[in-house]
Enzyme design. Sequence first.
Site: not given
Ligand code: PGA
Length: 246
Positions: A96, A167
């Site tokens: 992440h 992401e």
């Molecule tokens: P968010 O976070 O949905 O709050 O934008 C997504 C993530 O951290 O994967």
Amino acid sequence: MHKVIIANWKMQLMHNEAIQWLSAHISSLNYALEESNNRIILCPSFAELAIAAKYTANRILLGAQDCSAYERGAYTGEVSALSLHELGCTYAIIGHSERRSCGETDLCIALKAALLNKHAITPIICIGETEKERHNGETFAVLERQLADIKKLIDSGIIHTMLIAYEPVWAIGTQQLPRAIDISQVFTWLDQFLKKTINPIEYKFLYGGNVNERTIIDLGLTVIDGFLLGRASIDAEVLKKIILSC
Ligand code: PGA
């Protein structure tokens, strides 16, 4: 085809709050999951995994938010993939951007993916470019770099299953969202990249970053196998709406 929804609780709920959340919302969540046939992977903090395991069911699975790159030994504060397996996790988020920003390397993430595969846990590998990298047209170069060590371990038969969560760092925790066409291009590129591996790999593509019950409509549902939710995973009503809308 069902969608996979990752509820990444991060460190938003304290221990007692997490227990309250589970006892208050799991049955209605199960109901929404049955209606939609989707799956949810609950990813609480390490400290709540054992309790959350009691709430797992057909469509509610357990995931961790990270794991150690080592199997066992003198690694203070780390949690082994084998322990996660013993606790009932079948998934674990790795790489992440909030962990990469603490100095986690691509190699370290690949080693974690290998250990997770070894212990029957599917890694949810997060990849994505920063705002600056996007502006410089470096998105695919960044994704290629982030996946290079993973690819080597696929080629040598060590990694054989994974979920890839695209992401974009600039969308996480913000109000920004990529266009459906951009996500689709990234998935096409990833598909081609993964087809070049020597050994076959089982994978699905997820999208994460600013997904909620409103933005999900704009994301191009057909090409996306599932979603990784941060903020929206804490609000049970929003979570149910998302489950029912995809
Ligand atoms: P968010 O976070 O949905 O709050 O934008 C997504 C993530 O951290 O994967």
